[in-house]
Design a protein around this motif. Structure first.
Motif, PDB file in Angstrom:
ATOM      1  N   GLY A  47       0.627  -1.428  -0.056  1.00 36.08           N
ATOM      2  CA  GLY A  47       0.183  -0.037   0.131  1.00 36.08           C
ATOM      3  C   GLY A  47       0.765   1.331  -0.136  1.00 36.08           C
ATOM      4  O   GLY A  47       0.334   2.156   0.037  1.00 36.08           O
ATOM      5  N   ASN A  48       2.368   0.979  -0.037  1.00 35.61           N
ATOM      6  CA  ASN A  48       2.871   2.072  -0.032  1.00 35.61           C
ATOM      7  C   ASN A  48       2.921   3.127  -1.679  1.00 35.61           C
ATOM      8  O   ASN A  48       3.262   2.590  -2.778  1.00 35.61           O
ATOM      9  CB  ASN A  48       4.332   2.058  -0.233  1.00 35.61           C
ATOM     10  N   VAL A  49       2.968   4.079  -1.663  1.00 35.12           N
ATOM     11  CA  VAL A  49       2.922   4.709  -2.640  1.00 35.12           C
ATOM     12  C   VAL A  49       4.190   6.128  -2.669  1.00 35.12           C
ATOM     13  O   VAL A  49       3.699   6.619  -1.507  1.00 35.12           O
ATOM     14  CB  VAL A  49       1.697   5.827  -3.027  1.00 35.12           C
ATOM     15  N   ALA A  50       5.048   6.545  -3.329  1.00 39.10           N
ATOM     16  CA  ALA A  50       6.052   7.622  -3.151  1.00 39.10           C
ATOM     17  C   ALA A  50       6.163   7.475  -4.558  1.00 39.10           C
ATOM     18  O   ALA A  50       6.379   6.788  -5.178  1.00 39.10           O
ATOM     19  CB  ALA A  50       6.724   6.984  -2.448  1.00 39.10           C
ATOM     20  N   THR A  51       6.978   8.463  -4.770  1.00 39.73           N
ATOM     21  CA  THR A  51       7.745   9.074  -5.765  1.00 39.73           C
ATOM     22  C   THR A  51       9.152   9.617  -5.590  1.00 39.73           C
ATOM     23  O   THR A  51       9.903   9.968  -4.132  1.00 39.73           O
ATOM     24  CB  THR A  51       7.421  10.899  -6.440  1.00 39.73           C
ATOM     25  N   VAL A  52      10.274   8.876  -5.871  1.00 34.08           N
ATOM     26  CA  VAL A  52      11.959   8.905  -5.859  1.00 34.08           C
ATOM     27  C   VAL A  52      12.517  10.098  -6.422  1.00 34.08           C
ATOM     28  O   VAL A  52      11.981  10.632  -7.959  1.00 34.08           O
ATOM     29  CB  VAL A  52      12.354   7.613  -6.845  1.00 34.08           C
ATOM     30  N   ARG A  53      12.385  10.980  -5.594  1.00 36.62           N
ATOM     31  CA  ARG A  53      13.067  12.295  -6.161  1.00 36.62           C
ATOM     32  C   ARG A  53      14.718  12.414  -5.496  1.00 36.62           C
ATOM     33  O   ARG A  53      15.611  11.911  -5.369  1.00 36.62           O
ATOM     34  CB  ARG A  53      12.012  13.749  -5.603  1.00 36.62           C
ATOM     35  N   PRO A  54      15.360  13.711  -6.383  1.00 31.76           N
ATOM     36  CA  PRO A  54      16.734  13.252  -6.466  1.00 31.76           C
ATOM     37  C   PRO A  54      17.293  14.144  -4.955  1.00 31.76           C
ATOM     38  O   PRO A  54      16.827  14.952  -3.808  1.00 31.76           O
ATOM     39  CB  PRO A  54      17.234  14.713  -7.536  1.00 31.76           C
ATOM     40  N   GLN A  55      17.856  12.886  -4.057  1.00 31.36           N
ATOM     41  CA  GLN A  55      19.094  13.718  -3.530  1.00 31.36           C
ATOM     42  C   GLN A  55      17.815  12.993  -1.993  1.00 31.36           C
ATOM     43  O   GLN A  55      17.644  13.522  -0.859  1.00 31.36           O
ATOM     44  CB  GLN A  55      19.491  14.933  -2.507  1.00 31.36           C
ATOM     45  N   GLU A  56      16.714  11.931  -2.209  1.00 27.19           N
ATOM     46  CA  GLU A  56      15.966  11.628  -1.792  1.00 27.19           C
ATOM     47  C   GLU A  56      15.905  10.138  -1.180  1.00 27.19           C
ATOM     48  O   GLU A  56      16.063   9.333  -3.036  1.00 27.19           O
ATOM     49  CB  GLU A  56      14.736  12.138  -1.292  1.00 27.19           C
ATOM     50  N   VAL A  57      16.152   9.243  -0.029  1.00 23.03           N
ATOM     51  CA  VAL A  57      16.058   8.059  -0.344  1.00 23.03           C
ATOM     52  C   VAL A  57      15.021   7.200  -0.392  1.00 23.03           C
ATOM     53  O   VAL A  57      13.618   7.965   0.866  1.00 23.03           O
ATOM     54  CB  VAL A  57      17.200   7.769   0.309  1.00 23.03           C
ATOM     55  N   ASN A  58      14.834   6.226  -0.564  1.00 25.61           N
ATOM     56  CA  ASN A  58      13.767   5.314  -1.000  1.00 25.61           C
ATOM     57  C   ASN A  58      13.867   4.123  -0.567  1.00 25.61           C
ATOM     58  O   ASN A  58      15.120   3.661  -1.226  1.00 25.61           O
ATOM     59  CB  ASN A  58      12.386   5.329  -1.613  1.00 25.61           C
ATOM     60  N   LEU A  59      13.700   3.380   0.798  1.00 23.54           N
ATOM     61  CA  LEU A  59      14.122   2.390   1.406  1.00 23.54           C
ATOM     62  C   LEU A  59      12.454   1.186   0.927  1.00 23.54           C
ATOM     63  O   LEU A  59      11.613   1.143   1.805  1.00 23.54           O
ATOM     64  CB  LEU A  59      14.705   1.723   2.176  1.00 23.54           C
ATOM     65  N   MET A  60      13.034   0.066   0.165  1.00 24.31           N
ATOM     66  CA  MET A  60      11.849  -0.710   0.407  1.00 24.31           C
ATOM     67  C   MET A  60      12.718  -2.526   1.006  1.00 24.31           C
ATOM     68  O   MET A  60      13.211  -2.760   0.828  1.00 24.31           O
ATOM     69  CB  MET A  60      11.233  -1.161  -1.288  1.00 24.31           C
ATOM     70  N   THR A  61      11.354  -2.605   2.520  1.00 24.25           N
ATOM     71  CA  THR A  61      11.806  -4.459   2.707  1.00 24.25           C
ATOM     72  C   THR A  61      11.307  -4.916   1.837  1.00 24.25           C
ATOM     73  O   THR A  61       9.921  -5.141   2.618  1.00 24.25           O
ATOM     74  CB  THR A  61      11.625  -4.319   4.613  1.00 24.25           C
ATOM     75  N   ALA A  62      11.386  -5.628   1.183  1.00 24.50           N
ATOM     76  CA  ALA A  62      10.504  -6.608   0.952  1.00 24.50           C
ATOM     77  C   ALA A  62      10.803  -8.245   1.592  1.00 24.50           C
ATOM     78  O   ALA A  62       9.506  -8.546   1.732  1.00 24.50           O
ATOM     79  CB  ALA A  62      10.988  -7.337  -0.335  1.00 24.50           C
ATOM     80  N   GLY A  63      11.047  -8.434   2.565  1.00 26.28           N
ATOM     81  CA  GLY A  63      11.297  -9.598   3.404  1.00 26.28           C
ATOM     82  C   GLY A  63      10.696 -10.440   3.317  1.00 26.28           C
ATOM     83  O   GLY A  63      11.453 -11.201   2.317  1.00 26.28           O
TER      84      GLY A  63
END
Length: 308
Positions: free
Chosen positions: A76-92
């Motif tokens: 259910g996570n919705v996000a935009t990856v932008r310059p100098q911003e980290v997005n970390l997704m845990t698959a597990g």
């Protein structure tokens, strides 16, 4: 280490430069995968269009230099990856997600990184974290620390093993000695420019390996300046089996993950639970994503070998 070029998401997809894993080195710390792409003119390449696909046993770390990417996942996570911003997704234990460059992106340039989860956490619940690190700067350099700590800054993003991830921009001719944890091994990925990494010349697109025992990494930028990613962590100490988008501990693990994904995407009739469309399978369904999920490729005829 020089990269090899591979298509992202299929034979007609945008090309990326893959520097990890390689035959002679599979991991740097828990970092098990480094893709580097762009700068690509989206009008010519079509940008990034990666339909829903599964992951297990890892964390994805998305970092862009130019452009934006929309992320959607089955948790259910919705996000935009932008310059100098980290997005970390845990698959597990299992997640699926899609990655599509935004309509307003004209140039796409960045890195997609994976981290192997240690055995005790590889079946953890899926999750997502976002962080926009402040810039730290000195004489001739600027940095954004997105994982771990470096140059007096620290990231709040939680990981399951100690890690370092940072972007460094060096002005032309800058010499910088970067204090590092001597228990870590490190990789320095050169995005643009030419850099001397502790005396080793490293060209744009290449990845330099720095073993444990070093208390400093010496960087010297060429006449045009440089931008690098510094990645690090203690030696992972576990064997993994990595194939397609899965990280497991055995050939049989990967076979089971593939079978579960294939069964799930051919299932008729997802259900609605807690207000979102999901499937009863391990990987869930990415909501509000019209792109059909990517089928898993055929497994090789031989048993998959572990990476150390």
């Amino acid at each position: 280490m020089a990269p090899r070029e591979v298509p992202l998401g299929g034979p007609r997809a945008m090309a990326v430069r893959r520097t990890l894993p390689q035959r002679h080195r599979s991991l740097i710390g828990a970092w098990c995968f480094v893709d580097h792409y762009g700068p690509d003119e989206v009008s010519a390449t079509g940008g990034m269009v990666v339909a829903p696909h599964p992951h297990t046993g890892l964390q994805t770390v998305s970092w862009v230099f130019t452009g934006e990417i929309d992320h959607r996942d089955s948790a259910g996570n919705v996000a935009t990856v932008r310059p100098q911003e980290v997005n970390l997704m845990t698959a597990g234990r299992g997640i699926s997600h899609s990655e599509v460059s935004t309509p307003g992106t004209t140039v796409l340039h960045g890195a997609q990184l994976w981290v192997a989860l240690p055995a005790e956490h590889r079946d953890t619940e899926p999750g997502f974290q976002h962080h926009a690190p402040d810039e730290v700067a000195g004489d001739g350099w600027r940095a954004h620390v997105f994982l771990g700590s470096l140059l007096g800054d620290a990231s709040p993003v939680a990981t399951f093993t100690p890690l370092l991830g940072a972007e460094l921009v060096l002005d032309p001719g800058t010499h910088l000695s970067v204090p590092v944890d001597p228990t870590f091994e490190h990789g320095v990925l050169v995005d643009v420019g030419h850099v001397e990494v502790s005396g080793l010349g490293v060209a744009s697109g290449d990845l330099a390996y720095v073993p444990t025992g070093r208390e400093e990494i010496h960087l010297e930028a060429g006449a045009d300046g440089a931008r690098v990613l510094v990645l690090g962590g203690p030696p992972f100490g576990e064997s993994i089996v990595m194939w397609w988008n899965f990280v497991g501990r055995s050939h049989d693990d990967v076979v089971a993950y593939r079978d579960a994904w294939q069964a799930q995407i051919t299932e008729a009739g997802a259900v609605v639970r807690d207000g979102r469309q999901v499937a009863p399978g391990r990987f869930g369904i990415v909501p509000d994503q019209p792109l059909p999920p990517i089928p898993a490729p055929a497994l090789p005829n031989a048993r998959l070998r572990d990476r150390r």
